[in-house]
Design a protein around this motif. Structure first.
Motif, PDB file in Angstrom:
ATOM      1  N   VAL A   1      -8.158 -24.970 -12.835  1.00 17.78           N
ATOM      2  CA  VAL A   1      -8.784 -23.725 -13.279  1.00 17.78           C
ATOM      3  C   VAL A   1      -9.934 -23.406 -12.350  1.00 17.78           C
ATOM      4  CG1 VAL A   1     -10.099 -22.620 -15.128  1.00 17.78           C
ATOM      5  CG2 VAL A   1      -8.149 -24.060 -15.681  1.00 17.78           C
ATOM      6  N   ARG A   2      -9.939 -22.199 -11.883  1.00 11.83           N
ATOM      7  CA  ARG A   2     -10.998 -21.728 -10.986  1.00 11.83           C
ATOM      8  C   ARG A   2     -11.796 -20.668 -11.744  1.00 11.83           C
ATOM      9  NH1 ARG A   2      -8.889 -18.491  -5.773  1.00 11.83           N
ATOM     10  NH2 ARG A   2      -8.092 -20.473  -5.037  1.00 11.83           N
ATOM     11  N   THR A   3     -13.111 -20.656 -11.547  1.00 10.16           N
ATOM     12  CA  THR A   3     -13.914 -19.583 -12.136  1.00 10.16           C
ATOM     13  C   THR A   3     -14.717 -18.926 -11.020  1.00 10.16           C
ATOM     14  OG1 THR A   3     -15.909 -20.861 -12.520  1.00 10.16           O
ATOM     15  CG2 THR A   3     -14.221 -20.991 -14.234  1.00 10.16           C
ATOM     16  N   SER A   4     -15.529 -17.956 -11.377  1.00  8.64           N
ATOM     17  CA  SER A   4     -16.319 -17.289 -10.341  1.00  8.64           C
ATOM     18  C   SER A   4     -17.530 -18.141  -9.936  1.00  8.64           C
ATOM     19  CB  SER A   4     -16.786 -15.928 -10.854  1.00  8.64           C
ATOM     20  OG  SER A   4     -17.300 -16.094 -12.143  1.00  8.64           O
ATOM     21  N   ARG A   5     -17.691 -19.332 -10.520  1.00  5.44           N
ATOM     22  CA  ARG A   5     -18.855 -20.159 -10.220  1.00  5.44           C
ATOM     23  C   ARG A   5     -18.648 -21.042  -8.990  1.00  5.44           C
ATOM     24  NH1 ARG A   5     -18.219 -20.625 -15.826  1.00  5.44           N
ATOM     25  NH2 ARG A   5     -17.565 -22.797 -15.710  1.00  5.44           N
TER      26      ARG A   5
ATOM     27  N   LEU B   1      -7.421 -22.582 -21.629  1.00  7.50           N
ATOM     28  CA  LEU B   1      -6.062 -22.484 -21.093  1.00  7.50           C
ATOM     29  C   LEU B   1      -5.147 -23.509 -21.770  1.00  7.50           C
ATOM     30  CD1 LEU B   1      -3.968 -21.409 -19.137  1.00  7.50           C
ATOM     31  CD2 LEU B   1      -4.912 -22.872 -17.350  1.00  7.50           C
ATOM     32  N   ALA B   2      -5.665 -24.725 -21.979  1.00  4.34           N
ATOM     33  CA  ALA B   2      -4.841 -25.778 -22.601  1.00  4.34           C
ATOM     34  C   ALA B   2      -4.404 -25.357 -24.002  1.00  4.34           C
ATOM     35  CB  ALA B   2      -5.632 -27.085 -22.655  1.00  4.34           C
ATOM     36  N   GLU B   3      -5.331 -24.802 -24.764  1.00  4.50           N
ATOM     37  CA  GLU B   3      -5.034 -24.367 -26.137  1.00  4.50           C
ATOM     38  C   GLU B   3      -3.903 -23.333 -26.138  1.00  4.50           C
ATOM     39  OE1 GLU B   3      -8.129 -22.187 -28.433  1.00  4.50           O
ATOM     40  OE2 GLU B   3      -9.136 -24.148 -28.250  1.00  4.50           O
TER      41      GLU B   3
ATOM     42  N   ILE C   1      -4.718 -29.914 -17.375  1.00  2.16           N
ATOM     43  CA  ILE C   1      -5.498 -28.730 -16.999  1.00  2.16           C
ATOM     44  C   ILE C   1      -6.856 -29.238 -16.548  1.00  2.16           C
ATOM     45  CG2 ILE C   1      -6.337 -26.469 -17.714  1.00  2.16           C
ATOM     46  CD1 ILE C   1      -3.406 -26.653 -18.284  1.00  2.16           C
ATOM     47  N   ASP C   2      -7.158 -29.034 -15.280  1.00  2.00           N
ATOM     48  CA  ASP C   2      -8.366 -29.608 -14.701  1.00  2.00           C
ATOM     49  C   ASP C   2      -9.310 -28.478 -14.294  1.00  2.00           C
ATOM     50  OD1 ASP C   2     -10.105 -31.438 -13.686  1.00  2.00           O
ATOM     51  OD2 ASP C   2      -9.054 -31.668 -11.775  1.00  2.00           O
ATOM     52  N   GLY C   3     -10.595 -28.657 -14.531  1.00  5.55           N
ATOM     53  CA  GLY C   3     -11.557 -27.623 -14.133  1.00  5.55           C
ATOM     54  C   GLY C   3     -12.715 -27.597 -15.098  1.00  5.55           C
ATOM     55  N   PRO C   4     -13.530 -26.554 -15.039  1.00  6.83           N
ATOM     56  CA  PRO C   4     -14.685 -26.466 -15.943  1.00  6.83           C
ATOM     57  C   PRO C   4     -14.220 -26.608 -17.400  1.00  6.83           C
ATOM     58  CG  PRO C   4     -14.661 -24.659 -14.369  1.00  6.83           C
ATOM     59  CD  PRO C   4     -13.382 -25.391 -14.181  1.00  6.83           C
ATOM     60  N   PRO C   5     -14.872 -27.479 -18.205  1.00  5.36           N
ATOM     61  CA  PRO C   5     -14.328 -27.850 -19.513  1.00  5.36           C
ATOM     62  C   PRO C   5     -14.010 -26.677 -20.445  1.00  5.36           C
ATOM     63  CG  PRO C   5     -16.170 -29.268 -18.926  1.00  5.36           C
ATOM     64  CD  PRO C   5     -16.084 -28.229 -17.855  1.00  5.36           C
ATOM     65  N   ALA C   6     -14.892 -25.693 -20.549  1.00  3.89           N
ATOM     66  CA  ALA C   6     -14.647 -24.621 -21.525  1.00  3.89           C
ATOM     67  C   ALA C   6     -13.397 -23.833 -21.135  1.00  3.89           C
ATOM     68  CB  ALA C   6     -15.860 -23.695 -21.602  1.00  3.89           C
ATOM     69  N   GLU C   7     -13.290 -23.490 -19.857  1.00  7.22           N
ATOM     70  CA  GLU C   7     -12.145 -22.684 -19.417  1.00  7.22           C
ATOM     71  C   GLU C   7     -10.863 -23.512 -19.440  1.00  7.22           C
ATOM     72  OE1 GLU C   7     -15.087 -22.691 -17.914  1.00  7.22           O
ATOM     73  OE2 GLU C   7     -15.719 -20.592 -17.707  1.00  7.22           O
TER      74      GLU C   7
ATOM     75  N   VAL D   1      -2.934 -31.717 -21.665  1.00  7.87           N
ATOM     76  CA  VAL D   1      -4.225 -32.407 -21.786  1.00  7.87           C
ATOM     77  C   VAL D   1      -5.214 -31.761 -20.817  1.00  7.87           C
ATOM     78  CG1 VAL D   1      -3.172 -34.596 -22.445  1.00  7.87           C
ATOM     79  CG2 VAL D   1      -3.570 -34.111 -20.036  1.00  7.87           C
ATOM     80  N   THR D   2      -6.486 -32.028 -21.027  1.00 11.13           N
ATOM     81  CA  THR D   2      -7.475 -31.488 -20.091  1.00 11.13           C
ATOM     82  C   THR D   2      -8.076 -32.632 -19.280  1.00 11.13           C
ATOM     83  OG1 THR D   2      -9.136 -31.573 -21.822  1.00 11.13           O
ATOM     84  CG2 THR D   2      -8.097 -29.450 -21.437  1.00 11.13           C
ATOM     85  N   GLY D   3      -8.579 -32.260 -18.106  1.00  3.70           N
ATOM     86  CA  GLY D   3      -9.176 -33.250 -17.206  1.00  3.70           C
ATOM     87  C   GLY D   3      -8.160 -33.686 -16.165  1.00  3.70           C
ATOM     88  N   PRO D   4      -8.642 -34.400 -15.141  1.00  4.50           N
ATOM     89  CA  PRO D   4      -7.709 -34.874 -14.121  1.00  4.50           C
ATOM     90  C   PRO D   4      -6.886 -36.051 -14.655  1.00  4.50           C
ATOM     91  CG  PRO D   4      -9.976 -35.526 -13.592  1.00  4.50           C
ATOM     92  CD  PRO D   4     -10.039 -34.780 -14.885  1.00  4.50           C
TER      93      PRO D   4
END
Ligand code: SAM
Length: 294
Positions: free
Chosen positions: A60-64, A34-36, A24-30, A47-50
């Motif tokens: 993961v995409r956010t509005s930022r 999702l990973a959890e 799961i890649d993207g902003p760490p909190a989001e 796992v998280t990160g690339p």
């Protein structure tokens, strides 16, 4: 956990290889959120990160404006963590596009009520988009993916009182938001899928698709269906009240030369699907292309 989370996790679980690795890649909190939730529901290692050799990468995409979506098997919009939306799922992972209708409707449903106040300044651009397209009076004009019906009044103006105007959308709250405007210009509203239009072959004189076609999972299929319902010589107007470069920058992206709306790509796609491109205009303030049904 909301139904939305259940729906999105269900699609991701269908795409995740059993006993494989999901990154799961993207902003760490989001990404961690999702990973959890995915870990609690699926047998894969999440796992998280690339991770270069992950079996599935979920971006993961956010509005930022932090979402680079290239090469991801799936893209999840967590701009609102209470309303996750799957924005892309590689058909090589899960054949077909069963996911698309629920996710598109979820995306647009929560935007319907605020759509006109957010984009109200665009109305004159819709008038010009239609009035400059050479539609003839007395015909049937369809606004496919009509949203709140911003193009319905100019379409009525173009076909005149003897013509027929129909707005079609698959998101119920969009049609509710369009109801007053449609009534004021004697336009009918239909809830249906743009990929399976409830009209016979060759019946429409003009089809307008504003901000629609790039949202659909199979562009050729969409353009072919629009061609099916349009008479020979009828017009297709593809429109967006923002130019492609401006829109890409607004979403934190750069222009993709393979994008459907890039002129040579669009010309080729139209000619494959029963259309000929007549005019193409993509300055910063609008995208406007008109094609004729062969
Ligand atoms: C970006 S909005 C544009 C709305 C409107 N055309 C405008 O310019 O304000 C895209 C619209 O297309 C609709 N839509 C997306 N996929 C669709 C489909 N497969 N069938 C029908 N409507 C669809 C959405 O519900 C949404 O209202």
């Amino acid at each position: 956990m909301t139904d939305r989370w259940d729906t999105v996790l269900g699609y991701l679980i269908a795409a995740a290889p059993r006993d494989g690795v999901v990154a799961i890649d993207g902003p760490p909190a989001e990404a961690e959120l999702l990973a959890e939730r995915l870990r609690a529901r699926c047998g894969a290692t999440v796992v998280t990160g690339p991770v270069g050799d992950a079996d599935l990468t979920v971006r993961v995409r956010t509005s930022r404006g932090d979402g680079r979506d290239d090469h991801a098997g799936a893209v999840v919009d967590l701009g609102d963590a209470t309303w996750p939306i799957l924005r892309h799922l590689d058909p090589a992972l899960v054949p077909g596009d069963r996911w698309y209708a629920s996710e598109s409707q979820a995306f647009f449903a929560v935007r319907a009520a605020g759509w006109d106040s957010k984009f109200g300044d665009d109305l004159p651009a819709y008038d010009l988009a239609v009035s400059s397209a050479g539609l003839r009076a007395g015909g049937l004009a369809l606004d496919v993916g009509c949203g709140t019906g911003r193009a319905l009044p100019p379409l009525r103006e173009a076909v005149g009182p003897a013509g027929t105007v129909i707005g079609l959308d698959h998101t119920a709250p969009m049609l509710s938001a369009a109801a007053r405007r449609a009534a004021a210009c004697a336009a009918a509203l239909v809830r249906a899928d743009a990929r399976r239009l409830p009209f016979p072959d060759g019946t429409a004189d003009a089809v307008l698709a504003a901000g629609l076609v790039t949202h659909l999972p199979d562009h050729d299929e969409a353009l072919t269906e629009l061609a099916r319902v349009t008479r020979s010589g009828g017009r297709l107007i593809l429109f967006h009240p923002t130019g492609r470069a401006t829109l890409a920058a607004r979403h934190g992206r750069t222009l993709d030369p393979g994008d459907l709306l890039d002129e040579p790509v669009l010309r080729a796609a139209l000619s494959r699907t029963g259309w000929e491109l007549l005019t193409y205009d993509d300055p910063p303030h609008r995208f406007h292309a008109v094609a004729v049904r062969i």
